[in-house]
Design a protein around this motif. Sequence first.
Motif, PDB file in Angstrom:
ATOM      1  N   LEU A 140       0.692  -1.186   0.027  1.00 47.13           N
ATOM      2  CA  LEU A 140       0.086  -0.143   0.093  1.00 47.13           C
ATOM      3  C   LEU A 140       0.892   1.123   0.115  1.00 47.13           C
ATOM      4  CD1 LEU A 140      -2.656   1.535   0.559  1.00 47.13           C
ATOM      5  CD2 LEU A 140      -2.308   1.027   2.815  1.00 47.13           C
ATOM      6  N   HIS A 141       0.610   2.188  -0.935  1.00 47.10           N
ATOM      7  CA  HIS A 141       1.246   3.419  -0.973  1.00 47.10           C
ATOM      8  C   HIS A 141       0.455   4.396  -0.506  1.00 47.10           C
ATOM      9  CE1 HIS A 141       4.638   1.927  -3.773  1.00 47.10           C
ATOM     10  NE2 HIS A 141       3.430   0.921  -4.090  1.00 47.10           N
ATOM     11  N   VAL A 142       0.938   5.317   0.668  1.00 48.80           N
ATOM     12  CA  VAL A 142       0.013   6.277   1.294  1.00 48.80           C
ATOM     13  C   VAL A 142       0.844   7.579   1.443  1.00 48.80           C
ATOM     14  CG1 VAL A 142      -1.758   4.904   2.279  1.00 48.80           C
ATOM     15  CG2 VAL A 142       0.382   5.550   3.496  1.00 48.80           C
ATOM     16  N   GLU A 143       0.345   8.624   1.274  1.00 48.18           N
ATOM     17  CA  GLU A 143       0.925   9.755   1.557  1.00 48.18           C
ATOM     18  C   GLU A 143       0.166  10.604   2.811  1.00 48.18           C
ATOM     19  OE1 GLU A 143       1.394  12.498  -1.665  1.00 48.18           O
ATOM     20  OE2 GLU A 143       1.736  14.429  -0.288  1.00 48.18           O
ATOM     21  N   MET A 144       1.111  10.900   3.874  1.00 48.63           N
ATOM     22  CA  MET A 144       0.315  11.269   5.057  1.00 48.63           C
ATOM     23  C   MET A 144      -0.300  12.549   4.807  1.00 48.63           C
ATOM     24  SD  MET A 144       0.747   8.716   7.266  1.00 48.63           S
ATOM     25  CE  MET A 144       0.311   9.718   8.760  1.00 48.63           C
ATOM     26  N   PRO A 145      -1.758  12.792   5.046  1.00 52.92           N
ATOM     27  CA  PRO A 145      -2.299  13.988   4.926  1.00 52.92           C
ATOM     28  C   PRO A 145      -2.168  14.832   6.228  1.00 52.92           C
ATOM     29  CG  PRO A 145      -4.069  12.264   5.329  1.00 52.92           C
ATOM     30  CD  PRO A 145      -2.716  11.573   5.515  1.00 52.92           C
ATOM     31  N   GLY A 146      -1.924  14.201   7.220  1.00 56.58           N
ATOM     32  CA  GLY A 146      -1.647  14.915   8.476  1.00 56.58           C
ATOM     33  C   GLY A 146      -0.809  13.995   9.365  1.00 56.58           C
ATOM     34  N   PRO A 147      -0.642  14.056  10.696  1.00 55.59           N
ATOM     35  CA  PRO A 147      -0.017  13.321  11.541  1.00 55.59           C
ATOM     36  C   PRO A 147      -0.491  11.844  11.682  1.00 55.59           C
ATOM     37  CG  PRO A 147      -1.034  14.954  13.085  1.00 55.59           C
ATOM     38  CD  PRO A 147      -1.276  15.057  11.464  1.00 55.59           C
TER      39      PRO A 147
END
Length: 414
Positions: A140-147
């Motif tokens: 799974l590839h994710v970009e952290m939108p916040g902490p």
Amino acid sequence: MKTLFRCLVALAVAVGPAVAPAAELAKPPVATNHPLAFIDSSFENASPVWYEFAPDGTVLIHLLYDQERSSPNRAAGHIHFLLQAKPGARLILEFKNLDNVWNGISGSVARELKTAVISENGRDWKSVPLEHLATNRVRLHVEMPGPRLYVARVKPYRLSDLDKFLAAIRPNPLVQVSAIGRTVQGRELEIIRMGYPQAPSRLLLRARAHPWETAGNWMVEGLVRRLLRDDADAKEYLKRYCVYILPMANKDGVALGRTRFNLQGRDLNRHWDKPADPQLAPEDAALEKWLEGMIKAGHPPHLALELHNDGSGQLHLSRPPVPDLTRYLQRMAILEELLRKHTWSTEGSTKAGTRNPGTLGDGWLERYGIDAAVHEFNCNWIAGLKDYPSARHWQTYGEKLATVFYEYFGSVKP
Ligand SMILES: [Zn+2]
């Protein structure tokens, strides 16, 4: 002074050799500059996991199996945890321990794992595709939108969600919630009666025998809310049938974030070919006692659907050697046709020759002569909508089932 020295020597001798050299104890913890700070899996329904970092920075998430009693079967497929990482960081997560054992045969759930859902607040979720590599590797590839970012396999439905739902519907005079028994850990199991017990047809729905499979709960919410809408159609529906629902069979497993079995290692959708064991499967024993009470009172359900998630979403028709098998298959063909007509179902049913002994569908038909089937919901893709599955789609399905059951009981008279 001399006395103090003697005391210290005596103390040192009493303590014995140190367990680790002083220099090692003094070392600070090894810091990592990886953007992932922590994976929280401590909350309700979170999946137990441990994790480590691969040399290229990929986060390797080790899912934990639950095991079946007296069996080689084991399952890990529930995913629900909270990432705590630097905002804006791009993370690659790889899921480990996807090699499950099912019906005694090794197999990977990697092929079924095509999407996941993510959420910043644990309430609003969106689907994201998973990347498949050779040898059953899933990332799974994710970009952290916040902490903080929650990750789950399907939109979670927790005990607290069920409690909220029950609190909302309980005051309605059309609803009666009755306790029927307790789980291994003592959680109360309830049956929701929706409608009038004197209606000519009766139906039983059960959800969450397998804890990770949440579709059944969303579907049940959609159906109940449709039947509680005080309109002309709902009134007609409830003149014809009454629905009984066991909304969460494996509450312990849901609370603890397990995948398949109850806390005594029993699969609650197996062993229905014989009386349930009240020690090992009190969840099934409670339902069986309820069913036998209904039969004794002359009010057996005319149809029972056991609700599940899998990677194909079919109606599972098992074929035990019963004299009325042809009649059963004809009725299930009517049900399948109505599902195609009124819902987004296109997946159809299991082919001729299918038998899965011990499932609720098979066991209730064989032992009690009740028309029963396992209804799977595809957890990856809804072909009829060309969309990812979501709680909203499953709720809509439940709403449409109100019409399906109305027409089904209109053509299949009790
Ligand atoms: Zn299942």
